[in-house]
Design a protein around this motif. Structure first.
Motif, PDB file in Angstrom:
ATOM      1  N   ARG A 202      74.052 -46.411  53.670  1.00 20.89           N
ATOM      2  CA  ARG A 202      73.476 -45.531  54.691  1.00 20.89           C
ATOM      3  C   ARG A 202      73.828 -46.013  56.080  1.00 20.89           C
ATOM      4  O   ARG A 202      74.021 -45.229  56.974  1.00 20.89           O
ATOM      5  N   ASN A 203      73.943 -47.271  56.280  1.00 22.76           N
ATOM      6  CA  ASN A 203      74.294 -47.774  57.597  1.00 22.76           C
ATOM      7  C   ASN A 203      74.917 -49.161  57.482  1.00 22.76           C
ATOM      8  O   ASN A 203      74.951 -49.762  56.433  1.00 22.76           O
ATOM      9  N   THR A 204      75.416 -49.656  58.596  1.00 16.84           N
ATOM     10  CA  THR A 204      76.129 -50.926  58.583  1.00 16.84           C
ATOM     11  C   THR A 204      75.200 -52.110  58.391  1.00 16.84           C
ATOM     12  O   THR A 204      75.633 -53.171  57.957  1.00 16.84           O
ATOM     13  N   LYS A 205      73.941 -51.934  58.668  1.00 10.24           N
ATOM     14  CA  LYS A 205      73.012 -53.059  58.532  1.00 10.24           C
ATOM     15  C   LYS A 205      72.624 -53.267  57.073  1.00 10.24           C
ATOM     16  O   LYS A 205      72.345 -54.377  56.649  1.00 10.24           O
ATOM     17  N   LYS A 206      72.569 -52.205  56.327  1.00 14.59           N
ATOM     18  CA  LYS A 206      72.175 -52.317  54.926  1.00 14.59           C
ATOM     19  C   LYS A 206      73.260 -51.686  54.058  1.00 14.59           C
ATOM     20  O   LYS A 206      73.008 -50.795  53.271  1.00 14.59           O
ATOM     21  N   HIS A 207      74.487 -52.180  54.229  1.00 14.47           N
ATOM     22  CA  HIS A 207      75.591 -51.559  53.514  1.00 14.47           C
ATOM     23  C   HIS A 207      75.520 -51.796  52.017  1.00 14.47           C
ATOM     24  O   HIS A 207      76.243 -51.196  51.259  1.00 14.47           O
ATOM     25  N   HIS A 208      74.628 -52.699  51.573  1.00 11.92           N
ATOM     26  CA  HIS A 208      74.478 -52.925  50.144  1.00 11.92           C
ATOM     27  C   HIS A 208      73.551 -51.884  49.528  1.00 11.92           C
ATOM     28  O   HIS A 208      73.485 -51.732  48.312  1.00 11.92           O
ATOM     29  N   GLU A 209      72.822 -51.199  50.389  1.00  8.93           N
ATOM     30  CA  GLU A 209      71.853 -50.220  49.912  1.00  8.93           C
ATOM     31  C   GLU A 209      72.566 -48.940  49.492  1.00  8.93           C
ATOM     32  O   GLU A 209      73.403 -48.412  50.204  1.00  8.93           O
ATOM     33  N   ARG A 210      72.223 -48.434  48.362  1.00  9.92           N
ATOM     34  CA  ARG A 210      72.857 -47.232  47.842  1.00  9.92           C
ATOM     35  C   ARG A 210      71.969 -46.033  48.122  1.00  9.92           C
ATOM     36  O   ARG A 210      70.849 -45.954  47.639  1.00  9.92           O
ATOM     37  N   VAL A 211      72.465 -45.110  48.905  1.00 12.69           N
ATOM     38  CA  VAL A 211      71.701 -43.917  49.253  1.00 12.69           C
ATOM     39  C   VAL A 211      72.412 -42.693  48.697  1.00 12.69           C
ATOM     40  O   VAL A 211      73.531 -42.394  49.091  1.00 12.69           O
ATOM     41  N   GLU A 212      71.791 -42.026  47.766  1.00 11.14           N
ATOM     42  CA  GLU A 212      72.410 -40.848  47.153  1.00 11.14           C
ATOM     43  C   GLU A 212      71.505 -39.634  47.332  1.00 11.14           C
ATOM     44  O   GLU A 212      70.284 -39.734  47.228  1.00 11.14           O
ATOM     45  N   VAL A 213      72.139 -38.506  47.596  1.00 15.20           N
ATOM     46  CA  VAL A 213      71.400 -37.256  47.742  1.00 15.20           C
ATOM     47  C   VAL A 213      72.063 -36.216  46.837  1.00 15.20           C
ATOM     48  O   VAL A 213      73.000 -35.525  47.240  1.00 15.20           O
ATOM     49  N   PRO A 214      71.630 -36.104  45.593  1.00 14.89           N
ATOM     50  CA  PRO A 214      72.224 -35.137  44.662  1.00 14.89           C
ATOM     51  C   PRO A 214      71.747 -33.725  44.976  1.00 14.89           C
ATOM     52  O   PRO A 214      70.909 -33.510  45.871  1.00 14.89           O
TER      53      PRO A 214
END
Length: 480
Positions: free
Chosen positions: A56-68
């Motif tokens: 979602r952003n450069t600070k939490k690039h490990h976070e996976r954000v999906e919007v199906p």
């Protein structure tokens, strides 16, 4: 296979783009078959959407954000286009490098308007040649529909553009374009030549030709051809690859093969004359695809991956091209066949391939490699991005929502659909923004470079014609 409306039909309806194929893998396309004869090309048409693990952003690039695709009543209540998708493009990686060479044709296709730019008047004059008008303003997409094309071509084309905006959120510029979803060219060069000629309107289409000014755009089958059960490109390509692995090269059938609906183009009917008969065996096996029957039988005998029993691709000289096929080279990616006297050309091609197995295998592998490595869904999206970005730079006006246009989004297009249409949309949806920039667009070809490239392709085709003439002279006992 043959059809798909622009392919595949492209097949079903498509544009037999010219391959009378022997190929193993790939270039089925009926997109890729889709082109050549204006009914479909015979090359693989691709589709898919490889993106998944995205941040979602450069600070939490490990976070996976999906919007199906969310079609629950709560999500749609009061509005058809929920606003829960990320609206900022924040890549954490730089570009993956320079785009494939075929991206350079983008500059060539837009050259007609480089000097004059594109005005609102041009758009207005081109409306009669389009099925719909698509406008992007501030990341929102609006469509004004003029007429209905064959099957769901326009639906999946709009769907594909929406996926591009989800992939590169906030990066696709405002623009105003016209789209024609049919097979035959609309904007002919001859109509815009001479001292009193008006400026040609820009119209996007699935394929182009040397006689037309249509802007070539990836065909709808990349996101699926529901009517003939052809999956989105990524899934189709994966299935074809598995299909080719079932049968070793040495075990593949020593014949040219084509399957499709022969009644959509004269070239196809002419091709059917080359089929096995009591009097002749041209080393060709052609099969009539009855799509009505195939639909009733659940497409049991129509899966592309089940037709990979042949080797290198044979391409009947195409009258049309799609966005990537102009970079295919005779004797490198395919074997060229003249449009006239197809039967003799096909028989010689098969004889040559069976006699020169290693060279034929090299051609088949090179064609397959081109499709698998350069025609990925990521490259399809990057091509769309660069084409639309370069197009937007030519606009001499600020795009605004047309009075009769309606806004579209993945929910408004996907949620009302049922069955395989919804299935393909869910398979091809981009669930998260990309975590890296598009590939870098290469500079335009120099005019002399284009000429040299095309001359070389013609030279390779002429070489094959010379070999073919020598073969038949020998068979007939005549001197060369």
């Amino acid at each position: 296979m043959g059809e798909h409306a622009k392919v595949f039909h492209k097949l079903g309806v498509g544009r037999l783009r010219g391959l009378a194929s022997i190929t193993a893998l790939i270039f089925l396309f009926s997109f890729l078959l889709i082109t050549a004869f204006l009914n479909w090309m015979q090359i693989p048409i691709i589709q898919g959407s490889p993106l998944i693990h995205i941040s979602r952003n450069t600070k939490k690039h490990h976070e996976r954000v999906e919007v199906p695709l969310n079609c629950t009543h709560a999500a749609l209540q009061g509005r058809k286009c929920p606003q829960n998708y990320p609206n900022v493009f924040e890549p954490v990686e730089s570009s993956t490098g320079t785009c494939p060479d075929y991206f350079q044709w983008i500059h060539h296709d837009l050259q007609q308007w480089k000097t004059t730019g594109i005005t609102q008047d041009m758009i207005e004059r081109g409306k009669s040649s389009a099925h719909f008008r698509l406008v992007i303003v501030g990341g929102n997409v609006y469509v004004e529909k003029y007429s209905s094309p064959f099957q769901s071509r326009d639906l999946f084309t709009k769907w594909g553009i929406l996926q591009l905006l989800r992939l590169y959120t906030g990066k696709v510029p405002d623009l105003d374009l016209l789209f024609f979803s049919g097979d035959r060219a609309k904007i002919m060069k001859r109509d815009y030549q001479g001292p009193n000629a008006t400026l040609a309107p820009p119209v996007f289409r699935y394929c182009g030709s040397e006689e037309a000014l249509d802007i070539v755009f990836p065909d709808w089958t990349f996101w699926g051809w529901a009517e003939v059960n052809i999956m989105p490109w990524e899934d189709t390509l994966r299935a074809i690859k598995k299909g080719t692995e079932r049968l070793k090269w040495e075990k593949r059938q020593p014949y040219a093969f084509w399957k499709g609906n022969p009644y959509v183009a004269e070239d196809r009917l002419d091709l059917m004359k080359c089929n096995l008969s009591d009097k002749f065996d041209w080393n060709v096996r052609l099969f009539h695809q009855n799509w009505s029957r195939a639909t009733q039988e659940g497409f049991k005998g129509s899966n592309l991956e089940d037709q990979c029993h042949y080797s290198m691709m044979l391409m009947i000289k195409p009258e049309y091209y799609d966005f990537f096929s102009r970079s295919l080279v005779p004797l490198q990616h395919y074997w060229p066949i003249r449009r006239k006297d197809k039967c003799r050309g096909l028989k010689f091609a098969v004889e040559w391939g069976n006699k020169h197995s290693r060279r034929a295998q090299a051609i088949g592998k090179a064609g397959s490699k081109f499709i698998q490595e350069l025609l990925t869904m990521q490259n399809v999206y990057d091509y769309m991005y660069h084409l639309l970005n370069e197009y937007s730079k030519l606009l001499k006006f600020k795009p605004t929502k047309p009075p009769k246009a309606r806004r579209i989004c993945v929910e408004s297009l996907g949620c009302p659909k049922k069955g395989i249409w919804r299935e393909f949309m869910e398979q091809s949806i981009v669930k998260s923004p990309s975590n890296k920039l598009p590939c870098e667009l290469p500079p335009p070809y120099e005019p002399q470079a284009i000429r040299a490239f095309l001359d070389n392709k013609e030279k390779m085709a002429k070489r094959v014609e010379k070999w073919e003439t020598g073969y038949w002279n020998k068979q007939n006992g005549t001197r060369q």
